[in-house]
Design a protein around this motif. Structure first.
Motif, PDB file in Angstrom:
ATOM      1  N   ALA A 370       1.080  -1.067   0.252  1.00 46.92           N
ATOM      2  CA  ALA A 370      -0.269  -0.195  -0.126  1.00 46.92           C
ATOM      3  C   ALA A 370       0.858   1.164   0.749  1.00 46.92           C
ATOM      4  CB  ALA A 370      -0.565   0.057   1.112  1.00 46.92           C
ATOM      5  N   VAL A 371       1.991   1.579   0.712  1.00 49.86           N
ATOM      6  CA  VAL A 371       2.810   2.133   0.779  1.00 49.86           C
ATOM      7  C   VAL A 371       3.143   2.519  -0.855  1.00 49.86           C
ATOM      8  CG1 VAL A 371       4.922   3.187   2.364  1.00 49.86           C
ATOM      9  CG2 VAL A 371       3.332   2.314   3.121  1.00 49.86           C
ATOM     10  N   LEU A 372       3.828   1.524  -1.166  1.00 54.01           N
ATOM     11  CA  LEU A 372       4.565   1.612  -2.226  1.00 54.01           C
ATOM     12  C   LEU A 372       3.725   2.171  -3.528  1.00 54.01           C
ATOM     13  CD1 LEU A 372       7.321   1.769  -3.547  1.00 54.01           C
ATOM     14  CD2 LEU A 372       7.336  -1.153  -4.499  1.00 54.01           C
ATOM     15  N   ARG A 373       2.780   1.572  -3.477  1.00 46.10           N
ATOM     16  CA  ARG A 373       1.768   1.853  -4.832  1.00 46.10           C
ATOM     17  C   ARG A 373       1.136   3.316  -4.159  1.00 46.10           C
ATOM     18  NH1 ARG A 373       0.905  -1.940  -7.827  1.00 46.10           N
ATOM     19  NH2 ARG A 373       1.648  -4.532  -7.621  1.00 46.10           N
ATOM     20  N   GLY A 374       1.155   3.685  -3.042  1.00 46.93           N
ATOM     21  CA  GLY A 374       0.580   4.950  -2.628  1.00 46.93           C
ATOM     22  C   GLY A 374       1.143   6.057  -3.367  1.00 46.93           C
ATOM     23  N   LEU A 375       2.591   6.194  -3.356  1.00 45.11           N
ATOM     24  CA  LEU A 375       3.798   6.418  -3.668  1.00 45.11           C
ATOM     25  C   LEU A 375       4.232   6.547  -5.091  1.00 45.11           C
ATOM     26  CD1 LEU A 375       6.806   6.154  -0.902  1.00 45.11           C
ATOM     27  CD2 LEU A 375       5.003   7.867  -0.704  1.00 45.11           C
ATOM     28  N   LEU A 376       3.949   5.752  -5.318  1.00 46.05           N
ATOM     29  CA  LEU A 376       4.631   5.713  -7.010  1.00 46.05           C
ATOM     30  C   LEU A 376       3.031   6.042  -7.549  1.00 46.05           C
ATOM     31  CD1 LEU A 376       6.122   2.715  -7.501  1.00 46.05           C
ATOM     32  CD2 LEU A 376       6.914   4.592  -8.379  1.00 46.05           C
ATOM     33  N   SER A 377       1.979   6.275  -7.496  1.00 42.60           N
ATOM     34  CA  SER A 377       0.572   6.842  -7.581  1.00 42.60           C
ATOM     35  C   SER A 377       0.462   8.084  -8.478  1.00 42.60           C
ATOM     36  CB  SER A 377      -0.635   6.541  -7.179  1.00 42.60           C
ATOM     37  OG  SER A 377       0.103   7.828  -5.872  1.00 42.60           O
ATOM     38  N   GLU A 378      -0.174   8.435  -9.266  1.00 43.14           N
ATOM     39  CA  GLU A 378      -0.266   9.952  -9.742  1.00 43.14           C
ATOM     40  C   GLU A 378      -0.503  11.236  -7.921  1.00 43.14           C
ATOM     41  OE1 GLU A 378      -3.137  12.992 -12.928  1.00 43.14           O
ATOM     42  OE2 GLU A 378      -3.274  11.132 -13.011  1.00 43.14           O
ATOM     43  N   GLU A 379      -1.587  10.706  -7.729  1.00 43.89           N
ATOM     44  CA  GLU A 379      -1.547  11.045  -6.541  1.00 43.89           C
ATOM     45  C   GLU A 379       0.058  11.563  -5.373  1.00 43.89           C
ATOM     46  OE1 GLU A 379      -3.080   8.761  -7.485  1.00 43.89           O
ATOM     47  OE2 GLU A 379      -4.990  10.157  -8.529  1.00 43.89           O
ATOM     48  N   GLY A 380       0.634  10.256  -5.283  1.00 46.50           N
ATOM     49  CA  GLY A 380       1.149  10.153  -4.367  1.00 46.50           C
ATOM     50  C   GLY A 380       2.837  11.135  -4.600  1.00 46.50           C
ATOM     51  N   GLN A 381       2.817  10.807  -6.372  1.00 50.22           N
ATOM     52  CA  GLN A 381       4.308  11.189  -6.804  1.00 50.22           C
ATOM     53  C   GLN A 381       3.776  13.124  -6.570  1.00 50.22           C
ATOM     54  OE1 GLN A 381       6.535   9.946  -9.742  1.00 50.22           O
ATOM     55  NE2 GLN A 381       5.857   9.302  -8.090  1.00 50.22           N
ATOM     56  N   ALA A 382       2.081  13.593  -6.661  1.00 50.19           N
ATOM     57  CA  ALA A 382       1.482  15.165  -6.812  1.00 50.19           C
ATOM     58  C   ALA A 382       2.297  15.617  -5.113  1.00 50.19           C
ATOM     59  CB  ALA A 382       0.349  15.724  -7.616  1.00 50.19           C
ATOM     60  N   ALA A 383       2.125  14.545  -4.381  1.00 50.34           N
ATOM     61  CA  ALA A 383       2.167  15.275  -3.160  1.00 50.34           C
ATOM     62  C   ALA A 383       3.801  15.383  -2.543  1.00 50.34           C
ATOM     63  CB  ALA A 383       1.822  13.489  -1.874  1.00 50.34           C
ATOM     64  N   LEU A 384       4.320  14.233  -2.893  1.00 47.70           N
ATOM     65  CA  LEU A 384       5.638  14.470  -3.193  1.00 47.70           C
ATOM     66  C   LEU A 384       6.361  15.434  -3.044  1.00 47.70           C
ATOM     67  CD1 LEU A 384       7.170  10.778  -3.497  1.00 47.70           C
ATOM     68  CD2 LEU A 384       7.013  11.801  -1.095  1.00 47.70           C
ATOM     69  N   THR A 385       5.989  16.081  -4.572  1.00 46.82           N
ATOM     70  CA  THR A 385       6.056  17.013  -5.032  1.00 46.82           C
ATOM     71  C   THR A 385       6.074  17.998  -4.735  1.00 46.82           C
ATOM     72  OG1 THR A 385       7.049  16.182  -7.657  1.00 46.82           O
ATOM     73  CG2 THR A 385       6.340  18.677  -7.287  1.00 46.82           C
ATOM     74  N   ARG A 386       4.680  18.295  -3.777  1.00 42.26           N
ATOM     75  CA  ARG A 386       3.692  19.697  -3.324  1.00 42.26           C
ATOM     76  C   ARG A 386       5.449  20.291  -2.007  1.00 42.26           C
ATOM     77  NH1 ARG A 386      -0.417  16.789  -2.278  1.00 42.26           N
ATOM     78  NH2 ARG A 386       0.158  16.979   0.062  1.00 42.26           N
ATOM     79  N   VAL A 387       5.070  18.980  -1.240  1.00 40.56           N
ATOM     80  CA  VAL A 387       5.658  19.028   0.304  1.00 40.56           C
ATOM     81  C   VAL A 387       7.775  18.906  -0.236  1.00 40.56           C
ATOM     82  CG1 VAL A 387       4.347  17.982   1.738  1.00 40.56           C
ATOM     83  CG2 VAL A 387       5.948  16.577   0.715  1.00 40.56           C
ATOM     84  N   SER A 388       7.818  19.065  -1.359  1.00 35.69           N
ATOM     85  CA  SER A 388       9.920  18.825  -1.066  1.00 35.69           C
ATOM     86  C   SER A 388       9.526  20.165  -1.274  1.00 35.69           C
ATOM     87  CB  SER A 388      10.160  17.895  -2.006  1.00 35.69           C
ATOM     88  OG  SER A 388       9.555  18.555  -3.619  1.00 35.69           O
ATOM     89  N   ARG A 389      11.095  20.721  -1.490  1.00 33.48           N
ATOM     90  CA  ARG A 389      11.414  21.989  -1.480  1.00 33.48           C
ATOM     91  C   ARG A 389      12.991  22.503  -2.220  1.00 33.48           C
ATOM     92  NH1 ARG A 389       9.551  21.977   3.743  1.00 33.48           N
ATOM     93  NH2 ARG A 389       7.000  23.545   3.025  1.00 33.48           N
ATOM     94  N   GLY A 390      12.935  23.590  -2.731  1.00 32.86           N
ATOM     95  CA  GLY A 390      14.109  23.809  -2.889  1.00 32.86           C
ATOM     96  C   GLY A 390      14.191  24.839  -4.258  1.00 32.86           C
ATOM     97  N   VAL A 391      15.267  24.620  -4.773  1.00 34.52           N
ATOM     98  CA  VAL A 391      15.706  25.402  -6.393  1.00 34.52           C
ATOM     99  C   VAL A 391      16.730  24.501  -7.228  1.00 34.52           C
ATOM    100  CG1 VAL A 391      16.416  27.006  -7.467  1.00 34.52           C
ATOM    101  CG2 VAL A 391      15.125  27.875  -5.501  1.00 34.52           C
ATOM    102  N   GLY A 392      16.172  23.463  -7.964  1.00 32.99           N
ATOM    103  CA  GLY A 392      17.773  23.283  -8.768  1.00 32.99           C
ATOM    104  C   GLY A 392      17.028  21.195  -8.177  1.00 32.99           C
ATOM    105  N   ALA A 393      18.238  20.986  -7.247  1.00 33.24           N
ATOM    106  CA  ALA A 393      17.253  19.439  -6.509  1.00 33.24           C
ATOM    107  C   ALA A 393      16.833  20.205  -5.456  1.00 33.24           C
ATOM    108  CB  ALA A 393      19.588  18.879  -5.990  1.00 33.24           C
ATOM    109  N   ARG A 394      16.122  19.103  -5.425  1.00 31.93           N
ATOM    110  CA  ARG A 394      14.766  19.305  -4.512  1.00 31.93           C
ATOM    111  C   ARG A 394      15.243  18.471  -3.236  1.00 31.93           C
ATOM    112  NH1 ARG A 394      10.600  22.488  -5.972  1.00 31.93           N
ATOM    113  NH2 ARG A 394       9.504  21.945  -4.839  1.00 31.93           N
TER     114      ARG A 394
END
Length: 409
Positions: A370-394
């Motif tokens: 459940a964790v792996l599929r959730g993180l790899l899902s479209e929603e999970g990818q968007a969520a990881l992008t949303r909470v990560s931060r930084g310029v260039g390397a995040r």
């Protein structure tokens, strides 16, 4: 960002840490104010004057005061003001964070203020304590001086110069709006002023940086726990606002976060809720190069299936502080990388020593899929992008990862 928005940008960043404002962003900026008739406008740290000119076009009868330490700024502002047909303008060459600035400009006399502070850390000065106290931001004295960046000090200085009830708009970096470390600053700000709206700008709004930025518009009135409207500036203009509570705004105020959260189903879960163990790898880049054992780094996510990663087959030692080891059943996730949301896998065979750019996630066997599929899902990818931060390397913060809501498959 559209091509039209990229046109007319002034030159890029300079030694003072400034990123200049696109004239189109300036037009959007001044449209966010409720004030129909401004009599005295302040642009603190005006640079070449994009915000000044935008304000002059909207409030043609206002007196405008610009302040900047750069000796060459006035020439550019004069040209812009002439093109706008605006004459009532005064410019002061001064350090905008001088504790005596109110005396230089004639006291708190502005009913509207605009500002795009430099994105830079500043060295603490004795006079800053006076600025915080006289602005009503006393509680920030409890925050370590190194945590007070230029944007919050600019806001404090503006509050000393603005009349009560004045409308103020400031362009701020993402950290002030969303970072966990800035929560105390957001709390102090929400108590001191009435934040009306926050607009998240698209990346690339300023030449020379891909840093995320936001516009905050507030009144110089005591905050009373009012809701805050948050929006996003996209290709089609400003989105319909989402209204969030003052408590939610204290947690964070970025539109993309709440837009994504609103789409997550009630069947979701967080890693904290399922008692996940998250450990950061141990090896630095130099140590990884000298390590004789197999090493797993961000460039190791090369196998075709994230569901069956095979590492070195021989056990290589015991996990301990200073030597984090991945083993079968571990979910691995890039902690630092431009595309960290795409670098996820589960180990099914073998062992490897982890670099400090990798998170190791351990959950019970019933939760792994459940964790792996959730993180790899479209929603999970968007969520990881949303909470990560930084310029260039995040970069992904461990606490943010623990609180990331994962949609159940």
């Amino acid at each position: 960002m559209s091509g039209d928005m990229r046109q007319g940008l002034e030159q890029g960043s300079d030694p003072l840490g400034r990123y200049y404002t696109d004239p189109v962003i300036g037009q959007v900026f001044v449209s966010l104010f409720d004030c129909r008739h401004a009599s005295a406008i302040l642009d603190l740290g005006s640079g070449a004057g994009s915000l000044t000119v935008a304000a002059a076009k909207r409030w043609a009868d206002a007196r405008i005061q610009t302040v900047d330490v750069d000796l060459s700024a006035e020439k550019h502002i004069r040209l812009g003001m002439a093109s706008a047909g605006h004459q009532a303008h005064e410019h002061l060459v001064a350090d905008v964070l001088d504790e005596n600035l109110p005396d230089m400009v004639g006291g708190p006399r502005f009913d509207l203020a605009v500002c795009n502070p430099p994105y830079t850390r500043i060295r603490w000065r004795v006079g800053f304590a006076r600025i915080l106290t006289e602005s009503g931001m006393d509680r920030l004295h409890a925050i370590p001086p190194e945590a007070l960046s230029s944007d919050i000090m600019f806001i404090a200085q503006i509050l000393r110069l603005a009349e009560r009830g004045a409308e103020i708009g400031v362009i701020v970096p993402d950290g002030l709006v969303s970072a966990r470390r800035s929560r105390a600053i957001r709390q102090a700000l929400l108590e001191r002023v009435r934040v009306m709206r926050v607009v998240q700008l698209p990346r690339g709004s300023f030449r020379g940086t891909e840093a995320q930025a936001h516009i905050i518009v507030f009144e110089n009135e005591q905050g009373r726990g009012e809701p805050v409207d948050i929006s996003y500036l996209g290709m089609d203009g400003i989105s319909s606002p989402i209204s969030i509570s003052a408590d939610a705004a204290e947690f964070r105020m970025d539109y993309r976060f709440y837009q994504s959260v609103g789409k997550i189903t009630k069947r979701g879960f967080t890693l904290r809720e399922i008692n996940a163990e998250i450990k950061r790898g141990s090896l630095s880049s130099a140590e990884a190069r000298d390590c004789n054992d197999p090493v797993f780094h961000t460039n190791s996510f090369t196998q075709p299936s994230p569901f069956a990663y095979r590492l070195a087959t021989e056990r290589i030692g015991v996990d301990r502080p200073g030597r984090r080891i991945a083993e079968p059943g571990d979910i691995l996730l890039a902690r630092v990388d431009r595309d960290l949301q795409k670098k996820i896998c589960i180990v099914t065979r073998g062992w490897a020593v982890l670099t400090d750019c990798i998170y190791r996630i351990r959950v019970s066997a019933t939760w792994r899929d459940a964790v792996l599929r959730g993180l790899l899902s479209e929603e999970g990818q968007a969520a990881l992008t949303r909470v990560s931060r930084g310029v260039g390397a995040r970069m992904l913060n461990k606490e943010d990862l623990l609180d990331l809501r994962i949609e159940a498959p």
